[in-house]
Design a protein around this motif. Structure first.
Motif, PDB file in Angstrom:
ATOM      1  N   TYR A  62       0.858  -1.504   0.271  1.00 17.98           N
ATOM      2  CA  TYR A  62       0.051   0.181  -0.100  1.00 17.98           C
ATOM      3  C   TYR A  62       1.201   0.897  -0.104  1.00 17.98           C
ATOM      4  CZ  TYR A  62      -3.013  -3.179   2.186  1.00 17.98           C
ATOM      5  OH  TYR A  62      -4.403  -4.414   1.727  1.00 17.98           O
ATOM      6  N   ALA A  63       0.838   2.880  -1.109  1.00 16.91           N
ATOM      7  CA  ALA A  63       1.407   3.228  -0.274  1.00 16.91           C
ATOM      8  C   ALA A  63       0.244   4.722   0.306  1.00 16.91           C
ATOM      9  CB  ALA A  63       1.419   3.869  -2.496  1.00 16.91           C
ATOM     10  N   LEU A  64       0.835   5.501   1.388  1.00  8.26           N
ATOM     11  CA  LEU A  64       0.597   6.861   1.879  1.00  8.26           C
ATOM     12  C   LEU A  64       0.930   7.773   1.499  1.00  8.26           C
ATOM     13  CD1 LEU A  64      -2.806   6.773   3.119  1.00  8.26           C
ATOM     14  CD2 LEU A  64      -1.812   5.401   5.056  1.00  8.26           C
ATOM     15  N   PHE A  65       0.380   8.258   1.564  1.00  9.92           N
ATOM     16  CA  PHE A  65       0.871   9.678   1.334  1.00  9.92           C
ATOM     17  C   PHE A  65       0.402  10.666   1.943  1.00  9.92           C
ATOM     18  CE2 PHE A  65       2.122   8.169  -3.074  1.00  9.92           C
ATOM     19  CZ  PHE A  65       3.313   7.461  -3.021  1.00  9.92           C
ATOM     20  N   SER A  66       0.967  11.185   3.307  1.00  8.50           N
ATOM     21  CA  SER A  66       0.036  12.153   4.121  1.00  8.50           C
ATOM     22  C   SER A  66       0.922  13.239   5.522  1.00  8.50           C
ATOM     23  CB  SER A  66      -1.415  11.551   5.105  1.00  8.50           C
ATOM     24  OG  SER A  66      -1.471  11.685   5.829  1.00  8.50           O
ATOM     25  N   ASP A  67       0.420  14.185   5.877  1.00  4.93           N
ATOM     26  CA  ASP A  67       0.876  14.717   6.844  1.00  4.93           C
ATOM     27  C   ASP A  67       0.119  14.611   8.645  1.00  4.93           C
ATOM     28  OD1 ASP A  67      -0.897  16.200   5.946  1.00  4.93           O
ATOM     29  OD2 ASP A  67       0.301  17.729   5.634  1.00  4.93           O
ATOM     30  N   ASN A  68      -0.776  13.524   7.920  1.00  2.59           N
ATOM     31  CA  ASN A  68      -1.827  13.914   9.170  1.00  2.59           C
ATOM     32  C   ASN A  68      -2.075  12.233   9.837  1.00  2.59           C
ATOM     33  OD1 ASN A  68      -4.039  12.518  11.145  1.00  2.59           O
ATOM     34  ND2 ASN A  68      -5.555  14.749   9.970  1.00  2.59           N
ATOM     35  N   VAL A  69      -0.879  11.707  11.531  1.00  6.13           N
ATOM     36  CA  VAL A  69      -0.939  11.093  12.046  1.00  6.13           C
ATOM     37  C   VAL A  69      -2.168  10.346  12.404  1.00  6.13           C
ATOM     38  CG1 VAL A  69       0.002  10.486  13.742  1.00  6.13           C
ATOM     39  CG2 VAL A  69       1.296  11.964  12.070  1.00  6.13           C
ATOM     40  N   LEU A  70      -2.965  11.121  12.389  1.00  9.83           N
ATOM     41  CA  LEU A  70      -4.244  10.234  13.331  1.00  9.83           C
ATOM     42  C   LEU A  70      -4.813   9.483  12.114  1.00  9.83           C
ATOM     43  CD1 LEU A  70      -6.134   9.581  15.678  1.00  9.83           C
ATOM     44  CD2 LEU A  70      -6.647  11.699  15.576  1.00  9.83           C
ATOM     45  N   ALA A  71      -5.277  10.538  10.979  1.00  9.41           N
ATOM     46  CA  ALA A  71      -5.823  10.150   9.968  1.00  9.41           C
ATOM     47  C   ALA A  71      -5.187   9.093   9.298  1.00  9.41           C
ATOM     48  CB  ALA A  71      -6.179  11.266   8.314  1.00  9.41           C
ATOM     49  N   THR A  72      -4.136   8.849   9.178  1.00  3.65           N
ATOM     50  CA  THR A  72      -3.312   7.571   8.397  1.00  3.65           C
ATOM     51  C   THR A  72      -2.936   6.246   9.365  1.00  3.65           C
ATOM     52  OG1 THR A  72      -1.731   9.029   8.049  1.00  3.65           O
ATOM     53  CG2 THR A  72      -0.596   6.621   8.258  1.00  3.65           C
TER      54      THR A  72
END
Length: 616
Positions: free
Chosen positions: A311-321
């Motif tokens: 899985y590829a997941l690009f985010s700066d939101n810790v809780l959402a990730t």
């Protein structure tokens, strides 16, 4: 004796038949005119619109012909003088464009008819207004409880008392603004007193059961004062003109409030809640307190195993990730075969690593990378990176007063300047040894096992996605500028769009078709933003044009971030639900109906969440 008794019985039987006929028959009726003046006025008074007095709330549905025939007569009748004021007041409740146009026509019709007939009916009106002052209150059926009146043959609308009181306030404000009423100081004082009484009675009541017991008395007192106002102001056209002015003012206020609501919604969507700002700070502090050996994730040998599910997941939101990872693992049949590749920015890198070190996802594998460490990703290689750092692009997104800036607030969202949002076009460069990757946005929740997506045959296509052409605004012409010949010659305006958020990418096919170069070429052509304005979906539609395989809709349901009416059955059977839009589930403005699907994957008793006051 028996004969006399029988005759007596027959006489009384005959009397019971004949007597009612004689009592209830007026022999002189045949010599009278069919209708007297009083009968005519009573008949006019009994007029209702669509046979239901309460339909007056739906004035815009009436045709001008009906209004001309019924309303003018009602102005000068006894009971219906009250109806005109209610009718005029309800005009103010019409706010949409169609309703406004119909209402305006109706008002003009009333004004014209009232003016043309005033010289005929003025004397009759004065007489009837005088009668009405003493009779009006007594004519209303006494309520046996709030909202429940004696049956008068009409079906009352729910919360009729609240509606009536609000109508009275509008009528009272109209009288206060008229010159003839202002000249009567005693009437003005009395009317202002009644307004205060009704406002106190209404308070925050939204239904009849919320009203105090004294509300009916206030209603009757206000009705008597308004009846005096009718005697003072006998020019109906002036009243109608004032109502029309109030209607236009209300429409303007509504437009301003809608614009303010849109602005505040956009602002809230862009603002990081205090709790989500606190969380990465606490995590970062604790991460740098660890020694180097404690900062490492286990199972790193699985990161390039093509037999596993990546899985590829690009985010700066810790809780959402964390919700994306937790929901995926919770529904996975074989958690140990799932590998999550998370890429974040420099500010959240330590926090993201600390969260998953402290909350490992079972047997699954985690990798967290810093986008700043991708040395190959620079402005000389990536046109979009060069554009994002340019002054003209920053001005376009953030300077509302700039001549080249767009007035639409969504075009100035900071996420469009983040390279994290564009990493999806560089998957082969980020994962050079992988063959297939499932791309996930950070505003989704996984509800079913996703391993079946790796066995889907994309039939030579690069991108597997759920199409979104069920609505007209999800077709190509809503995202691309078809007035530009480069777009109109190469694409179909009615072509079906598709959704980012859950996409299967065949990286081997990507490399064979040189998709990254296609993306770069179109980005170079769009330097002046003439082909599309913002975001990653428009260039995605172009880049993967005729290279996208449509997945079954059950894999991915969208709209939970803006549409409160998503079908519940579709949500329950979907493998992935997507909160695309501004109303994210971690924000207070999130749609309450959908928040539970997201929040059940958050442990609000976790020490970090408690310390940062993050609550459901």
């Amino acid at each position: 004796m028996m004969v006399k008794l029988r005759n007596l019985v027959l006489f009384f039987m005959l009397l019971t038949v004949v007597a009612p006929i004689l009592l209830y028959t007026d022999p002189a009726a045949s010599f009278k005119t069919p209708f007297s003046k009083r009968d005519f006025l009573e008949d006019v008074t009994a007029l209702t619109f669509n046979s239901d007095e309460n339909r007056l709330n739906l004035l815009p549905r009436e045709s001008p012909a009906v209004l001309r025939g019924g309303l003018v007569g009602a102005v000068y009748s006894d009971k219906n003088s009250r109806r005109l004021d209610q009718l005029s007041a309800r005009v103010l409740s019409a706010t949409d464009d169609d309703t406004h146009s119909h209402t305006d026509i109706s008002i003009k019709q009333v004004t014209h008819d009232a003016a043309s007939d005033s010289h005929i009916n003025r004397e009759n009106m004065h007489v009837q207004l005088t009668q009405q002052t003493s009779e009006k209150v007594d004519e209303q059926p006494e309520p046996n409880a709030f909202g429940a009146k004696k049956d008068t043959g009409n079906v009352l609308m729910p919360d009729a008392q609240v509606r009536h009181l609000k109508d009275q306030l509008i009528r009272a404000k109209v009288y206060l603004s008229l010159p003839s009423a202002k000249a009567n100081a005693h009437f003005v004082r009395e009317l202002r007193l009644r307004i205060k009484e009704v406002q106190r009675a209404l308070a925050d009541a939204s239904k009849d059961s919320d009203l105090p017991k004294t509300a009916i008395e206030k209603l009757k007192a206000m009705e008597q004062t308004l009846a005096k106002g009718k005697q003072i102001q006998d020019d109906c056209s002036t009243v109608v003109k004032k109502l029309r002015a109030m209607l236009h003012s209300a429409d303007e206020q509504l437009r301003v409030h809608k614009k303010q609501t849109m602005f505040l919604t956009q602002l809230t969507a862009k603002t990081i809640p205090k709790g989500l700002h606190c969380l990465p700070l606490r995590l970062t502090t604790d991460y740098y307190a660890l020694n180097s050996s404690e900062q490492q994730f286990p199972n790193q040998e699985k990161l390039e195993d093509t037999q596993l599910y990546h899985y590829a997941l690009f985010s700066d939101n810790v809780l959402a990730t964390s919700v994306v990872v937790n929901s995926t693992i919770t529904n996975a049949k074989h958690p140990s075969k799932h590998v999550f590749h998370i890429v974040t920015d420099r500010l959240n890198y330590a926090a993201m690593r600390m969260w998953f070190l402290d909350n490992p996802p079972g047997k699954a594998t985690i990798q967290v990378q810093n986008v700043e460490e991708f040395t190959w990703l620079n402005s000389s290689y990536s046109p979009v990176l060069k554009q994002l750092s340019s002054r003209s692009m920053i001005d376009y997104y953030f300077r509302a007063h700039h001549t080249n800036s767009d007035t639409n607030l969504k075009f100035r969202n900071p996420k469009y300047l983040s390279i994290l949002n564009h990493l999806r076009f560089y998957l082969p460069e980020i994962f050079p040894k992988l063959s297939k990757v499932l791309f996930l946005d950070d505003d989704i929740v996984v509800q079913k096992d996703l391993s079946g997506l790796w066995s889907v045959d994309l039939k030579g296509n690069v991108n597997g996605a759920v199409e979104t052409c069920g609505e007209s605004f999800h077709r190509f012409d809503r995202y691309l500028n078809f007035s530009n010949p480069l777009i109109s010659k190469n694409f179909d305006p009615r072509a079906c769009g598709w959704a980012y958020g859950m996409n299967v990418f065949d990286l081997d096919e990507w490399k064979r078709q040189n998709i990254t170069e296609v993306y770069h070429r179109w980005q170079d052509l769009n330097q002046d933003r003439e082909l599309w304005k913002l975001g990653t979906l428009p260039p995605g539609l172009i880049t993967f044009w005729r290279r996208t395989y449509p997945l079954d809709r059950k894999w991915h349901i969208l709209g939970l971030g803006y549409n409160p009416s998503v079908n519940q059955r579709d949500i329950e059977r979907a493998a992935v639900i997507h909160y695309n839009g501004n109303l994210k589930p971690w924000l207070e403005i999130g749609i309450p109906r959908y928040r539970g699907f997201w929040s059940k994957h958050v442990d609000y008793e976790h020490v970090y969440l408690r310390e940062c006051n993050i609550n459901p």
